[in-house]
Structures are given as structure tokens and as C-alpha cells.
Design a protein around this motif. Structure first.
Motif, PDB file in Angstrom:
ATOM      1  N   GLN A  33       1.021  -1.353  -0.242  1.00 13.32           N
ATOM      2  CA  GLN A  33      -0.085   0.029   0.048  1.00 13.32           C
ATOM      3  C   GLN A  33       0.866   0.980  -0.265  1.00 13.32           C
ATOM      4  N   LYS A  34       1.829   1.392   1.049  1.00 13.91           N
ATOM      5  CA  LYS A  34       2.311   2.184   0.765  1.00 13.91           C
ATOM      6  C   LYS A  34       3.314   2.563  -0.636  1.00 13.91           C
ATOM      7  N   ALA A  35       3.940   1.526  -1.234  1.00  9.77           N
ATOM      8  CA  ALA A  35       4.629   1.856  -2.393  1.00  9.77           C
ATOM      9  C   ALA A  35       4.157   2.100  -3.159  1.00  9.77           C
ATOM     10  N   GLU A  36       3.034   1.103  -3.194  1.00  7.88           N
ATOM     11  CA  GLU A  36       2.504   2.234  -4.595  1.00  7.88           C
ATOM     12  C   GLU A  36       1.552   3.223  -4.131  1.00  7.88           C
ATOM     13  N   ALA A  37       1.307   3.415  -2.991  1.00 11.30           N
ATOM     14  CA  ALA A  37       0.994   5.154  -2.991  1.00 11.30           C
ATOM     15  C   ALA A  37       1.785   6.326  -3.528  1.00 11.30           C
ATOM     16  N   ALA A  38       3.051   5.779  -2.975  1.00 16.96           N
ATOM     17  CA  ALA A  38       4.433   7.299  -3.166  1.00 16.96           C
ATOM     18  C   ALA A  38       4.331   6.656  -4.756  1.00 16.96           C
ATOM     19  N   ALA A  39       4.565   5.689  -5.314  1.00 18.59           N
ATOM     20  CA  ALA A  39       4.620   6.109  -6.633  1.00 18.59           C
ATOM     21  C   ALA A  39       3.531   6.702  -7.635  1.00 18.59           C
ATOM     22  N   PRO A  57      18.260  -4.930  -3.993  1.00 20.82           N
ATOM     23  CA  PRO A  57      18.354  -5.472  -3.080  1.00 20.82           C
ATOM     24  C   PRO A  57      17.319  -4.405  -1.921  1.00 20.82           C
ATOM     25  N   GLY A  58      16.382  -4.805  -0.886  1.00 19.98           N
ATOM     26  CA  GLY A  58      16.239  -3.539  -0.385  1.00 19.98           C
ATOM     27  C   GLY A  58      15.243  -2.661  -0.996  1.00 19.98           C
ATOM     28  N   MET A  59      15.248  -2.694  -2.362  1.00 18.55           N
ATOM     29  CA  MET A  59      14.678  -0.962  -2.718  1.00 18.55           C
ATOM     30  C   MET A  59      12.858  -2.526  -3.718  1.00 18.55           C
ATOM     31  N   TYR A  60      12.115  -1.532  -3.932  1.00 18.35           N
ATOM     32  CA  TYR A  60      10.704  -1.612  -4.137  1.00 18.35           C
ATOM     33  C   TYR A  60      10.940  -1.064  -5.736  1.00 18.35           C
ATOM     34  N   ALA A  61       9.795  -1.581  -6.438  1.00 21.23           N
ATOM     35  CA  ALA A  61       9.258  -1.472  -7.403  1.00 21.23           C
ATOM     36  C   ALA A  61       8.367  -1.658  -8.234  1.00 21.23           C
ATOM     37  N   GLU A  73       8.869   2.163 -14.280  1.00 19.27           N
ATOM     38  CA  GLU A  73       8.988   1.351 -13.459  1.00 19.27           C
ATOM     39  C   GLU A  73       9.563   2.769 -12.511  1.00 19.27           C
ATOM     40  N   VAL A  74       8.744   2.844 -10.743  1.00 24.10           N
ATOM     41  CA  VAL A  74       9.344   3.269 -10.151  1.00 24.10           C
ATOM     42  C   VAL A  74      10.213   2.556  -9.033  1.00 24.10           C
ATOM     43  N   TYR A  75      11.090   3.449  -8.771  1.00 29.25           N
ATOM     44  CA  TYR A  75      11.835   2.491  -7.879  1.00 29.25           C
ATOM     45  C   TYR A  75      12.227   3.166  -6.387  1.00 29.25           C
ATOM     46  N   LEU A  76      12.086   2.843  -5.559  1.00 26.99           N
ATOM     47  CA  LEU A  76      11.567   3.276  -4.539  1.00 26.99           C
ATOM     48  C   LEU A  76      12.650   2.668  -3.405  1.00 26.99           C
ATOM     49  N   ASP A  77      13.123   3.553  -1.855  1.00 30.55           N
ATOM     50  CA  ASP A  77      13.937   2.823  -1.101  1.00 30.55           C
ATOM     51  C   ASP A  77      12.987   2.480   0.248  1.00 30.55           C
ATOM     52  N   LYS A  78      13.441   1.532   1.225  1.00 27.90           N
ATOM     53  CA  LYS A  78      13.310   0.934   2.007  1.00 27.90           C
ATOM     54  C   LYS A  78      11.854   2.375   2.705  1.00 27.90           C
ATOM     55  N   SER A  79      12.454   3.426   2.910  1.00 31.48           N
ATOM     56  CA  SER A  79      11.340   4.780   3.561  1.00 31.48           C
ATOM     57  C   SER A  79      10.930   5.233   2.544  1.00 31.48           C
ATOM     58  N   PHE A  80      10.226   4.427   1.620  1.00 27.54           N
ATOM     59  CA  PHE A  80       9.375   5.099   0.788  1.00 27.54           C
ATOM     60  C   PHE A  80       9.576   6.265  -0.162  1.00 27.54           C
ATOM     61  N   LYS A  81      10.676   5.969  -0.064  1.00 29.43           N
ATOM     62  CA  LYS A  81      11.043   7.524  -1.098  1.00 29.43           C
ATOM     63  C   LYS A  81      11.478   7.493  -2.648  1.00 29.43           C
ATOM     64  N   VAL A  82      11.191   8.209  -4.275  1.00 32.67           N
ATOM     65  CA  VAL A  82      11.634   7.731  -5.243  1.00 32.67           C
ATOM     66  C   VAL A  82      13.073   7.549  -5.620  1.00 32.67           C
ATOM     67  N   SER A  83      13.821   6.576  -6.245  1.00 33.56           N
ATOM     68  CA  SER A  83      15.001   6.576  -6.239  1.00 33.56           C
ATOM     69  C   SER A  83      15.718   6.857  -7.561  1.00 33.56           C
ATOM     70  N   GLY A  84      13.834   5.878  -8.266  1.00 31.92           N
ATOM     71  CA  GLY A  84      14.424   6.336 -10.352  1.00 31.92           C
ATOM     72  C   GLY A  84      13.564   5.471 -10.765  1.00 31.92           C
ATOM     73  N   THR A  85      13.495   5.978 -11.774  1.00 31.23           N
ATOM     74  CA  THR A  85      12.725   5.002 -12.961  1.00 31.23           C
ATOM     75  C   THR A  85      12.672   5.191 -14.041  1.00 31.23           C
ATOM     76  N   LYS A  86      12.186   4.741 -14.426  1.00 29.73           N
ATOM     77  CA  LYS A  86      12.843   3.551 -16.071  1.00 29.73           C
ATOM     78  C   LYS A  86      11.961   3.825 -16.679  1.00 29.73           C
ATOM     79  N   GLN A  87      11.107   4.613 -17.447  1.00 30.19           N
ATOM     80  CA  GLN A  87      10.321   5.130 -19.161  1.00 30.19           C
ATOM     81  C   GLN A  87      10.599   3.167 -19.888  1.00 30.19           C
ATOM     82  N   GLU A  88       9.202   2.701 -19.545  1.00 26.71           N
ATOM     83  CA  GLU A  88       8.774   1.613 -20.341  1.00 26.71           C
ATOM     84  C   GLU A  88       8.609   1.771 -21.711  1.00 26.71           C
TER      85      GLU A  88
END
Length: 97
Positions: A33-39, A57-61, A73-88
């Protein structure tokens, strides 16, 4: 000459080490829920999938389909902050023009 023949017949396999089929476990519960809301807050649209990032490892996509039909594709760290993206790009090319 025999060494040359061995090298020429397959001494180097450039793409053999690429493993794109790593298992990425789907996110669940509160983390999902938190990862999707942040993305979606960073890139409005519809969530297609959310998972742990096997390459980092340790990141969410979280994959988000935007209103224009492209996906990011939105990459998030463990605190749900966006750390990068990849345009698909547009994966479903139904209206080619």
C-alpha cells in the motif's frame, strides 16, 4: 592452431551472463500500500504491479501505467522515497497511427 580454433568456436559468449528472469516477489500488505501510494503520488496513473527489486536488493519497484498509455517503473527505497524511474514506453501498441 588448435587454440585459435577453440577461441573462434566459442571462447567468448557476450550475452550469456544476462539473467533477466530473476524472481521478484510481489509486495504485500502495508508495504504494498505504501509503495504504490508513493509511486502514484510521484507519477499519477494506475498500478500494474509492485514487487521487490531483484536487481537492487532492499528496493521496491512499482510499475505505473500513465494516462497517455506509457508505463514507468518507479524505484523506491525502504522509506518509500523515489530513488529513480525507468520509462517503459508503450508496451501495448494498439493504435499505431
Amino acid at each position: 592452431m588448435r587454440q585459435f580454433a577453440l577461441a573462434a568456436c566459442g571462447g567468448g559468449s557476450a550475452g550469456a551472463g544476462d539473467t533477466d528472469d530473476k524472481k521478484e516477489p510481489p509486495l504485500t500488505g502495508d508495504i504494498k500500500q505504501k509503495a504504490e501510494a508513493a509511486a502514484i503520488a510521484a507519477h499519477p496513473g494506475t498500478v500494474i504491479k509492485s514487487e521487490e527489486d531483484a536487481e537492487k536488493p532492499g528496493m521496491y519497484a512499482v510499475e505505473v501505467k500513465k494516462e497517455d498509455g506509457t508505463t514507468v517503473e518507479v524505484y523506491l527505497d525502504k522509506s518509500f522515497k523515489v530513488s529513480g524511474t525507468k520509462q517503459e514506453g508503450t508496451e501495448e501498441t494498439e493504435n499505431d497511427g
